[in-house]
Write a protein that holds these residues in place. Sequence first.
Motif, PDB file in Angstrom:
ATOM      1  N   THR A  38       0.752  -1.211  -0.037  1.00  0.00           N
ATOM      2  CA  THR A  38       0.308   0.222   0.162  1.00  0.00           C
ATOM      3  C   THR A  38       1.010   1.393   0.201  1.00  0.00           C
ATOM      4  O   THR A  38       2.251   0.799   0.245  1.00  0.00           O
ATOM      5  CB  THR A  38      -1.024   0.320   1.543  1.00  0.00           C
ATOM      6  OG1 THR A  38       0.088   0.507   1.945  1.00  0.00           O
ATOM      7  CG2 THR A  38      -2.187  -1.109   1.007  1.00  0.00           C
ATOM      8  N   GLY A  39       0.424   2.285  -0.010  1.00  0.00           N
ATOM      9  CA  GLY A  39       0.671   3.961  -0.459  1.00  0.00           C
ATOM     10  C   GLY A  39       1.253   4.264   1.317  1.00  0.00           C
ATOM     11  O   GLY A  39       1.853   4.525   1.750  1.00  0.00           O
ATOM     12  N   VAL A  40       0.143   4.092   2.070  1.00  0.00           N
ATOM     13  CA  VAL A  40      -1.119   4.553   3.443  1.00  0.00           C
ATOM     14  C   VAL A  40       0.370   3.930   3.883  1.00  0.00           C
ATOM     15  O   VAL A  40       0.549   2.276   4.203  1.00  0.00           O
ATOM     16  CB  VAL A  40      -1.939   4.181   3.776  1.00  0.00           C
ATOM     17  CG1 VAL A  40      -3.216   5.591   2.717  1.00  0.00           C
ATOM     18  CG2 VAL A  40      -2.488   2.990   4.128  1.00  0.00           C
ATOM     19  N   ARG A  41       1.119   3.783   4.948  1.00  0.00           N
ATOM     20  CA  ARG A  41       1.620   3.351   6.402  1.00  0.00           C
ATOM     21  C   ARG A  41       1.221   2.835   7.000  1.00  0.00           C
ATOM     22  O   ARG A  41       1.459   1.615   7.155  1.00  0.00           O
ATOM     23  CB  ARG A  41       2.456   4.718   7.029  1.00  0.00           C
ATOM     24  CG  ARG A  41       3.072   4.038   7.706  1.00  0.00           C
ATOM     25  CD  ARG A  41       4.414   4.637   8.322  1.00  0.00           C
ATOM     26  NE  ARG A  41       4.214   6.252   8.471  1.00  0.00           N
ATOM     27  CZ  ARG A  41       3.550   6.322   9.863  1.00  0.00           C
ATOM     28  NH1 ARG A  41       3.028   4.794  11.254  1.00  0.00           N
ATOM     29  NH2 ARG A  41       2.477   7.689  10.074  1.00  0.00           N
ATOM     30  N   ALA A  42      -0.546   3.204   7.691  1.00  0.00           N
ATOM     31  CA  ALA A  42      -0.991   2.378   8.517  1.00  0.00           C
ATOM     32  C   ALA A  42      -2.729   2.763   8.040  1.00  0.00           C
ATOM     33  O   ALA A  42      -2.587   3.985   7.970  1.00  0.00           O
ATOM     34  CB  ALA A  42      -0.804   2.822   9.363  1.00  0.00           C
ATOM     35  N   GLY A  43      -3.650   1.450   7.976  1.00  0.00           N
ATOM     36  CA  GLY A  43      -5.072   2.522   7.782  1.00  0.00           C
ATOM     37  C   GLY A  43      -5.257   1.729   6.829  1.00  0.00           C
ATOM     38  O   GLY A  43      -5.046   0.978   6.214  1.00  0.00           O
ATOM     39  N   PRO A  44      -6.596   2.000   7.244  1.00  0.00           N
ATOM     40  CA  PRO A  44      -7.308   0.353   5.908  1.00  0.00           C
ATOM     41  C   PRO A  44      -7.477   1.472   5.084  1.00  0.00           C
ATOM     42  O   PRO A  44      -7.228   2.412   4.327  1.00  0.00           O
ATOM     43  CB  PRO A  44      -9.555   1.381   6.225  1.00  0.00           C
ATOM     44  CG  PRO A  44      -9.386   3.085   7.058  1.00  0.00           C
ATOM     45  CD  PRO A  44      -7.425   2.660   7.864  1.00  0.00           C
ATOM     46  N   PHE A 115       0.470   8.736   0.822  1.00  0.00           N
ATOM     47  CA  PHE A 115       2.182   7.987   1.051  1.00  0.00           C
ATOM     48  C   PHE A 115       2.466   8.084   2.252  1.00  0.00           C
ATOM     49  O   PHE A 115       2.819   9.698   2.296  1.00  0.00           O
ATOM     50  CB  PHE A 115       3.099   8.199  -0.259  1.00  0.00           C
ATOM     51  CG  PHE A 115       3.901   7.420  -0.262  1.00  0.00           C
ATOM     52  CD1 PHE A 115       3.991   5.951  -0.530  1.00  0.00           C
ATOM     53  CD2 PHE A 115       5.129   7.797  -0.089  1.00  0.00           C
ATOM     54  CE1 PHE A 115       4.510   5.020  -0.494  1.00  0.00           C
ATOM     55  CE2 PHE A 115       6.596   6.319   0.558  1.00  0.00           C
ATOM     56  CZ  PHE A 115       6.209   5.356  -0.266  1.00  0.00           C
ATOM     57  N   ASP A 116       2.931   7.337   2.861  1.00  0.00           N
ATOM     58  CA  ASP A 116       3.013   7.491   4.202  1.00  0.00           C
ATOM     59  C   ASP A 116       3.326   8.309   5.374  1.00  0.00           C
ATOM     60  O   ASP A 116       3.669   8.208   6.258  1.00  0.00           O
ATOM     61  CB  ASP A 116       5.069   7.442   4.198  1.00  0.00           C
ATOM     62  CG  ASP A 116       5.966   7.340   4.834  1.00  0.00           C
ATOM     63  OD1 ASP A 116       5.494   5.810   5.362  1.00  0.00           O
ATOM     64  OD2 ASP A 116       6.838   7.880   5.006  1.00  0.00           O
ATOM     65  N   ALA A 117       1.711   7.814   4.506  1.00  0.00           N
ATOM     66  CA  ALA A 117       0.986   8.766   6.253  1.00  0.00           C
ATOM     67  C   ALA A 117      -0.399   7.471   6.722  1.00  0.00           C
ATOM     68  O   ALA A 117      -1.063   6.272   6.000  1.00  0.00           O
ATOM     69  CB  ALA A 117      -0.094   9.401   5.309  1.00  0.00           C
TER      70      ALA A 117
END
Length: 161
Positions: A38-44, A115-117
């Motif tokens: 994923t692009g997100v670091r953490a979360g749905p 990204f990374d958020a």
Amino acid sequence: MGALIDSGSFVIKAWNHVVDFVVQQENGETLRVPLVYTGVRAGPIHLRVEFLESREEADVFDWEDLLELSLALPAGRAYFGESGGADRHEVGTIPAGEEGAYRARLHAMGRDRAFDAPVKSPRERHLVQLWKEPQSPVAVLASGSEHAVGAARLAKMWHQE
């Protein structure tokens, strides 16, 4: 008979840019593959899973990133899960006699949005398609996002020849 992986859509949490595909075997052993990058670091994220009877034409127009890789999967209960976390979604079973070589086509859209958020609501969507097929090299079919290189690198790390 075929694998009994259910097709469906759900929201699941990513952790450290990954959602794992897990097969819990009857003997207690566990195969854990960081399959969804994923692009997100953490979360749905939104995730759709489809089990195909055989290879279908890839839809390269509706996705930013698209790659294929091969996996050697054992028999057992299958689920997608937050890496190291409690969030998991059961997707069915790979029956005894159906273990072996599978192909996974990984689709992604929106990896660059956060990204990374860490996020509290889904910002990206993914599709994983699985079908039985002999092992073959990783194939990058589309890489339109800025962060597709990381996904391809992860896929090559897990590719089993």
